[in-house]
Structures are given as structure tokens and as C-alpha cells.
Design an enzyme around this catalytic site. Structure first.
Site, mmCIF file in Angstrom:
data_model
loop_
_atom_site.group_PDB
_atom_site.id
_atom_site.type_symbol
_atom_site.label_atom_id
_atom_site.label_comp_id
_atom_site.label_asym_id
_atom_site.label_seq_id
_atom_site.Cartn_x
_atom_site.Cartn_y
_atom_site.Cartn_z
ATOM 1 N N GLU A 110 0.823 -1.208 0.000
ATOM 2 C CA GLU A 110 0.000 0.000 0.000
ATOM 3 C C GLU A 110 0.860 1.263 0.000
ATOM 4 O O GLU A 110 1.652 1.473 0.926
ATOM 5 C CB GLU A 110 -0.896 0.023 1.234
ATOM 6 C CG GLU A 110 -1.757 1.277 1.333
ATOM 7 C CD GLU A 110 -2.507 1.387 2.650
ATOM 8 O OE1 GLU A 110 -3.506 2.120 2.693
ATOM 9 O OE2 GLU A 110 -2.088 0.730 3.637
ATOM 10 N N ASP A 121 -5.671 2.907 -1.348
ATOM 11 C CA ASP A 121 -6.405 3.695 -0.364
ATOM 12 C C ASP A 121 -6.655 5.074 -0.976
ATOM 13 O O ASP A 121 -5.715 5.837 -1.225
ATOM 14 C CB ASP A 121 -5.595 3.802 0.928
ATOM 15 C CG ASP A 121 -6.382 4.433 2.059
ATOM 16 O OD1 ASP A 121 -7.111 5.412 1.803
ATOM 17 O OD2 ASP A 121 -6.253 3.968 3.204
ATOM 18 N N GLN A 171 -9.576 1.146 -0.079
ATOM 19 C CA GLN A 171 -9.941 1.740 1.205
ATOM 20 C C GLN A 171 -10.352 3.186 0.984
ATOM 21 O O GLN A 171 -9.966 3.806 -0.015
ATOM 22 C CB GLN A 171 -8.777 1.660 2.208
ATOM 23 C CG GLN A 171 -8.492 0.248 2.696
ATOM 24 C CD GLN A 171 -7.315 0.151 3.631
ATOM 25 O OE1 GLN A 171 -6.305 0.819 3.439
ATOM 26 N NE2 GLN A 171 -7.428 -0.686 4.643
ATOM 27 N N GLU A 204 -11.592 2.779 6.371
ATOM 28 C CA GLU A 204 -10.494 3.018 7.305
ATOM 29 C C GLU A 204 -10.487 4.495 7.699
ATOM 30 O O GLU A 204 -9.639 5.269 7.257
ATOM 31 C CB GLU A 204 -9.158 2.598 6.688
ATOM 32 C CG GLU A 204 -8.041 2.519 7.727
ATOM 33 C CD GLU A 204 -6.709 2.120 7.127
ATOM 34 O OE1 GLU A 204 -6.007 1.301 7.749
ATOM 35 O OE2 GLU A 204 -6.370 2.620 6.035
#
Length: 263
Positions: free
Chosen positions: A146, A181, A209, A245
């Protein structure tokens, strides 16, 4: 419609961790993710999942000395043995929890690292990820990497989407994928619609995310047009999960109007 997983490390913190599973299920979530499971017995966590009809879709491999500020080991020369031991431990939990993906964090590098040192970090990263992906493939688990923004995590080795995709391509393992993300990506490089349209069709994105930018609250708070972004994700046929998240501004359940509206 996109499928959403509650992140139990950030959401439902008004409850003790073992009670967050019930709270997420009561709000209609069908899946959960969180940072680390290792403070809890895997059998007990599996019981929580089963009792509340939840799927475990993601957690992180051990990151080193988290409480002392470490944020992963995969790109750190000399920490290979610890990385391998931690990966094996994560895969044991993944098997017990029925979790199909594990995020392996890269780690922090010095801001004054020389080009030669950065090259050594990358070589270490590639070798460790190749080992982890081969190990995980034997038990049907994907390894994820990530990109993380430098405002929230200064010095993190991996920051940009193109860098992550280059790593995945260089390693060449079918079960090594990118964890995209949208919060981190917006802070570092923006252009989320183009990024989604470019990267999701490649098959290299294994998990998404989301959180609001800039304060990491509910995703409908701040500068993201989540209705548009979720529509793009839907149009592209992404069949994975979107991890929520974020840190709720007040009570978690009270802040879920965005999810109720999406449904």
C-alpha cells in the site's frame, strides 16, 4: 454496488475490540478488516466472525516494533529473518480466520538516504515480497502493498501508485497486489477518477480503502465526491472490498448516513 468492510481498528472504538464485531454486524456490515490480530487468539476471533455472520477480508502482517514507531520491515535490509517469521505468523492467522489477503508493510527510510541506499531498500523489498508471495500462494492468500502518504507517515518507503504497480510487475507474482487507499492517493497525487480507471482494469488492485480528506473522518466529509467515485468503481466492475479506514467524528453508527445513502 461496492461492498464495504468496517475497519475495526478505527471504527467502533466506543466499544472494546472484541465487541466491535457485533456492532459492525448490527449496522449491516458483512465484512471487517483491522490492523493486527496478534493480541487475540485466532480461535476467539474466528468465533466472533462466525457468531455475527462476518467475513475477515484484510489485516496486516507484523510490522516490527509498532509501539516504538516501526511501520513494517519488508524494505529494511538486515530484517529479513524477522519479516519471514512475521509473514508465517500472519499466514497462520489468515488460515484460521479465512482471510484471503494480508498487507505487508514496507517500513520507514531515512530522509537523507542516498540513491544507492534507496536502491538497496528496493532490492530488499522485491526479494522479501517475492518470498512472501510464494509462501502465501501455497495457502491461497494474496499479499498486498500500500502506498501511504508522507503527511500521516513520514519516511514511509512507498508513496505513489505507479511505484507500487512497478513493484508488483517487477516481482511478477500473480498473488502480489496493490492496496489502493483513496485517502492516501488523494493526498499524494489526486486525480482519483483517472487512477481508478487506469489501475482497476489491470487486475493488480486487490483491495480498496476510503476515508474523508483531509481529516480522515467519514468519507462524505471533506473534498472527495464519494458518490461519483463509488459509481466509477461500480462501472469498472470491481468485485473486491472497500475498507472503511476512517476515524468517526462522533459515534460510529451515528456517522453512517453516507453508507445508508449509498445503499
Amino acid at each position: 454496488m461496492p461492498r464495504f468492510a468496517a475497519n475495526l481498528s478505527m471504527m467502533y472504538t466506543e466499544h472494546d475490540f472484541p465487541d466491535r464485531f457485533a456492532a459492525a454486524s448490527a449496522d449491516g456490515f458483512e465484512a471487517v478488516e483491522y490492523l493486527f490480530p496478534y493480541a487475540y487468539d485466532a480461535t476467539g476471533l474466528r468465533r466472533r466472525l462466525d457468531d455475527h455472520g462476518l467475513r475477515q477480508v484484510l489485516f496486516n502482517a507484523p510490522p516490527g516494533a509498532w509501539d516504538s514507531g516501526e511501520r513494517g520491515l519488508a524494505a529494511l535490509p538486515g530484517r529479513e529473518a524477522e519479516l519471514r517469521s512475521g509473514t508465517d505468523r500472519a499466514l497462520e492467522y489468515a488460515a484460521a480466520l479465512g482471510c484471503p489477503r494480508v498487507h505487508v508493510m514496507a517500513g520507514l527510510v531515512r530522509p537523507d538516504a542516498t540513491p544507492a541506499e534507496l536502491a538497496e531498500h528496493r532490492d530488499t523489498y522485491l526479494a522479501n515480497l517475492a518470498w512472501a508471495a510464494e509462501r502465501a500462494a501455497g495457502v491461497g492468500v494474496d499479499i498486498l502493498i500500500e502506498p501511504i502518504n508522507g503527511r500521516d507517515m513520514p519516511g514511509y518507503f512507498l508513496n505513489r501508485q505507479a511505484e507500487a504497480h512497478a513493484v508488483v510487475q517487477d516481482v511478477g507474482a500473480a498473488n502480489l497486489k496493490v492496496q489502493l487507499d483513496l485517502y492516501h492517493c488523494q493526498i499524494v497525487e489526486g486525480d482519483l477518477t483517472t487512477t481508478l480507471r487506469r489501475d482497476l482494469p489491470t487486475g493488480r488492485v486487490g483491495h480498496l480503502q476510503v476515508a474523508g480528506v483531509p481529516d480522515r473522518h467519514e468519507p462524505d466529509r471533506g473534498e472527495l465526491n464519494i458518490r461519483h467515485l463509488f459509481g466509477v468503481i461500480d462501472d469498472l466492475g470491481f468485485d473486491g472490498w472497500i475498507g472503511c479506514e476512517y476515524r468517526p467524528r462522533a459515534g460510529t453508527s451515528e456517522g453512517l448516513d453516507w453508507l445508508r445513502n449509498q445503499r
